[in-house]
Scaffold this motif. Structure first.
Motif, mmCIF file in Angstrom:
data_model
loop_
_atom_site.group_PDB
_atom_site.id
_atom_site.type_symbol
_atom_site.label_atom_id
_atom_site.label_comp_id
_atom_site.label_asym_id
_atom_site.label_seq_id
_atom_site.Cartn_x
_atom_site.Cartn_y
_atom_site.Cartn_z
ATOM 1 N N MET A 237 9.261 55.282 78.542
ATOM 2 C CA MET A 237 8.376 54.720 78.093
ATOM 3 C C MET A 237 8.799 54.192 76.539
ATOM 4 S SD MET A 237 4.564 55.436 76.074
ATOM 5 C CE MET A 237 3.863 54.156 75.328
ATOM 6 N N ALA A 238 9.295 53.093 75.740
ATOM 7 C CA ALA A 238 9.610 52.451 75.112
ATOM 8 C C ALA A 238 8.877 53.475 73.470
ATOM 9 C CB ALA A 238 10.245 51.308 75.072
ATOM 10 N N THR A 239 10.310 53.410 72.667
ATOM 11 C CA THR A 239 9.783 54.143 71.514
ATOM 12 C C THR A 239 9.209 53.082 70.596
ATOM 13 O OG1 THR A 239 11.230 55.355 71.072
ATOM 14 C CG2 THR A 239 10.849 54.894 69.055
ATOM 15 N N GLU A 240 7.793 52.838 70.338
ATOM 16 C CA GLU A 240 7.179 52.258 69.463
ATOM 17 C C GLU A 240 7.871 51.459 67.495
ATOM 18 O OE1 GLU A 240 4.962 49.428 70.323
ATOM 19 O OE2 GLU A 240 5.841 50.175 72.175
ATOM 20 N N GLY B 229 23.596 48.521 70.031
ATOM 21 C CA GLY B 229 24.486 47.414 70.478
ATOM 22 C C GLY B 229 25.358 47.048 69.822
ATOM 23 N N SER B 230 24.919 46.631 68.522
ATOM 24 C CA SER B 230 25.276 45.397 67.661
ATOM 25 C C SER B 230 26.325 46.447 66.545
ATOM 26 C CB SER B 230 24.363 44.704 66.881
ATOM 27 O OG SER B 230 23.832 45.622 65.950
ATOM 28 N N GLN B 231 25.888 47.171 66.427
ATOM 29 C CA GLN B 231 26.949 48.241 65.478
ATOM 30 C C GLN B 231 26.109 48.446 64.137
ATOM 31 O OE1 GLN B 231 29.208 51.231 66.366
ATOM 32 N NE2 GLN B 231 27.848 50.647 68.101
ATOM 33 N N MET B 232 24.954 48.155 64.411
ATOM 34 C CA MET B 232 24.571 47.183 62.283
ATOM 35 C C MET B 232 22.939 47.686 62.097
ATOM 36 S SD MET B 232 25.566 42.702 62.599
ATOM 37 C CE MET B 232 24.245 42.947 63.807
ATOM 38 N N VAL B 233 22.975 47.677 60.826
ATOM 39 C CA VAL B 233 21.438 48.374 60.748
ATOM 40 C C VAL B 233 21.010 47.286 60.321
ATOM 41 C CG1 VAL B 233 22.437 48.507 57.826
ATOM 42 C CG2 VAL B 233 20.829 49.754 58.586
ATOM 43 N N GLY B 234 19.338 47.399 60.286
ATOM 44 C CA GLY B 234 18.431 46.310 59.856
ATOM 45 C C GLY B 234 17.515 46.337 59.887
ATOM 46 N N VAL B 235 16.290 45.841 59.896
ATOM 47 C CA VAL B 235 14.567 46.350 59.622
ATOM 48 C C VAL B 235 13.459 45.492 60.345
ATOM 49 C CG1 VAL B 235 12.785 45.972 58.061
ATOM 50 C CG2 VAL B 235 15.348 45.944 56.813
ATOM 51 N N VAL B 236 12.961 46.538 61.304
ATOM 52 C CA VAL B 236 12.138 45.897 62.356
ATOM 53 C C VAL B 236 11.396 44.827 61.487
ATOM 54 C CG1 VAL B 236 10.574 46.289 63.861
ATOM 55 C CG2 VAL B 236 11.870 48.373 63.527
ATOM 56 N N GLN B 237 11.690 43.445 62.891
ATOM 57 C CA GLN B 237 10.913 42.452 62.341
ATOM 58 C C GLN B 237 9.459 43.046 62.901
ATOM 59 O OE1 GLN B 237 11.091 39.670 59.373
ATOM 60 N NE2 GLN B 237 11.989 42.036 59.111
ATOM 61 N N GLU B 238 9.523 42.972 63.973
ATOM 62 C CA GLU B 238 8.859 42.927 65.329
ATOM 63 C C GLU B 238 8.849 43.845 66.317
ATOM 64 O OE1 GLU B 238 6.397 38.977 65.699
ATOM 65 O OE2 GLU B 238 8.497 38.305 66.406
ATOM 66 N N GLN B 239 8.223 44.281 67.645
ATOM 67 C CA GLN B 239 8.593 44.792 68.791
ATOM 68 C C GLN B 239 7.166 43.898 70.078
ATOM 69 O OE1 GLN B 239 8.174 48.844 69.445
ATOM 70 N NE2 GLN B 239 9.027 49.274 71.004
ATOM 71 N N GLY C 132 6.632 45.104 73.580
ATOM 72 C CA GLY C 132 6.938 45.842 74.702
ATOM 73 C C GLY C 132 8.565 46.432 74.798
ATOM 74 N N SER C 133 9.810 45.810 75.911
ATOM 75 C CA SER C 133 11.095 46.418 75.536
ATOM 76 C C SER C 133 11.576 46.569 74.119
ATOM 77 C CB SER C 133 11.382 46.947 75.963
ATOM 78 O OG SER C 133 12.109 45.788 77.656
ATOM 79 N N LYS C 134 11.598 45.180 73.875
ATOM 80 C CA LYS C 134 12.003 44.740 73.048
ATOM 81 C C LYS C 134 11.522 44.321 71.512
ATOM 82 C CE LYS C 134 14.769 42.313 75.899
ATOM 83 N NZ LYS C 134 15.567 42.226 75.989
ATOM 84 N N VAL C 135 13.026 44.515 70.339
ATOM 85 C CA VAL C 135 12.462 44.809 69.025
ATOM 86 C C VAL C 135 14.071 43.151 68.367
ATOM 87 C CG1 VAL C 135 12.900 46.179 66.832
ATOM 88 C CG2 VAL C 135 12.863 47.107 69.130
ATOM 89 N N THR C 136 12.835 42.821 67.131
ATOM 90 C CA THR C 136 13.872 42.417 66.734
ATOM 91 C C THR C 136 14.265 42.786 65.751
ATOM 92 O OG1 THR C 136 11.990 40.214 67.557
ATOM 93 C CG2 THR C 136 13.163 39.573 65.343
ATOM 94 N N LEU C 137 14.975 42.120 64.799
ATOM 95 C CA LEU C 137 15.888 43.184 63.659
ATOM 96 C C LEU C 137 15.590 41.898 62.873
ATOM 97 C CD1 LEU C 137 18.185 45.601 65.480
ATOM 98 C CD2 LEU C 137 15.333 46.061 64.737
ATOM 99 N N ALA D 72 14.761 48.211 72.562
ATOM 100 C CA ALA D 72 14.192 48.547 71.656
ATOM 101 C C ALA D 72 15.212 50.377 72.413
ATOM 102 C CB ALA D 72 12.428 49.838 71.966
ATOM 103 N N VAL D 73 15.513 50.893 73.229
ATOM 104 C CA VAL D 73 16.382 52.511 73.381
ATOM 105 C C VAL D 73 17.283 51.772 73.404
ATOM 106 C CG1 VAL D 73 14.688 52.259 75.866
ATOM 107 C CG2 VAL D 73 17.280 50.987 75.512
ATOM 108 N N ALA D 74 18.147 51.520 72.557
ATOM 109 C CA ALA D 74 19.323 50.835 71.593
ATOM 110 C C ALA D 74 19.145 51.484 70.500
ATOM 111 C CB ALA D 74 19.737 49.497 72.215
#
Length: 78
Positions: free
Chosen positions: A1-4, A15-25, A27-32, A44-46
């Motif tokens: 199960m993916a983290t919320e 994956g990108s080696q960058m810091v960011g802020v969560v915009q939305e999630q 399912g398993s995809k997160v927009t930063l 989300a697992v990355a």
């Protein structure tokens, strides 16, 4: 199960080696998003919570982005 992830949470994308802020999630995809406006989608697992040092980096990026936008406004957007 993916983290919320809650919107507005500072995170580090392994994956990108960058810091960011969560915009939305969805399912398993997160927009930063970075303070510059750069947006990207990752798994989300990355993503992990940002460390104290990464939060400081994010705050510095916010300040830098504000300064850049301020200079652009002074120069008439050039």
């Amino acid at each position: 199960m993916a983290t919320e992830w809650d919107p507005g949470t500072a995170v580090f994308d392994k994956g990108s080696q960058m810091v960011g802020v969560v915009q939305e999630q969805h399912g398993s995809k997160v927009t930063l998003k970075r303070p510059s406006g750069l947006r990207w989608e990752t798994r989300a697992v990355a993503v992990r919570p940002a460390s104290d040092r990464e939060k400081i980096q994010l705050a510095a990026l916010v300040k830098h982005s504000r300064n850049v936008r301020g200079l652009a406004a002074i120069r008439g957007g050039r």
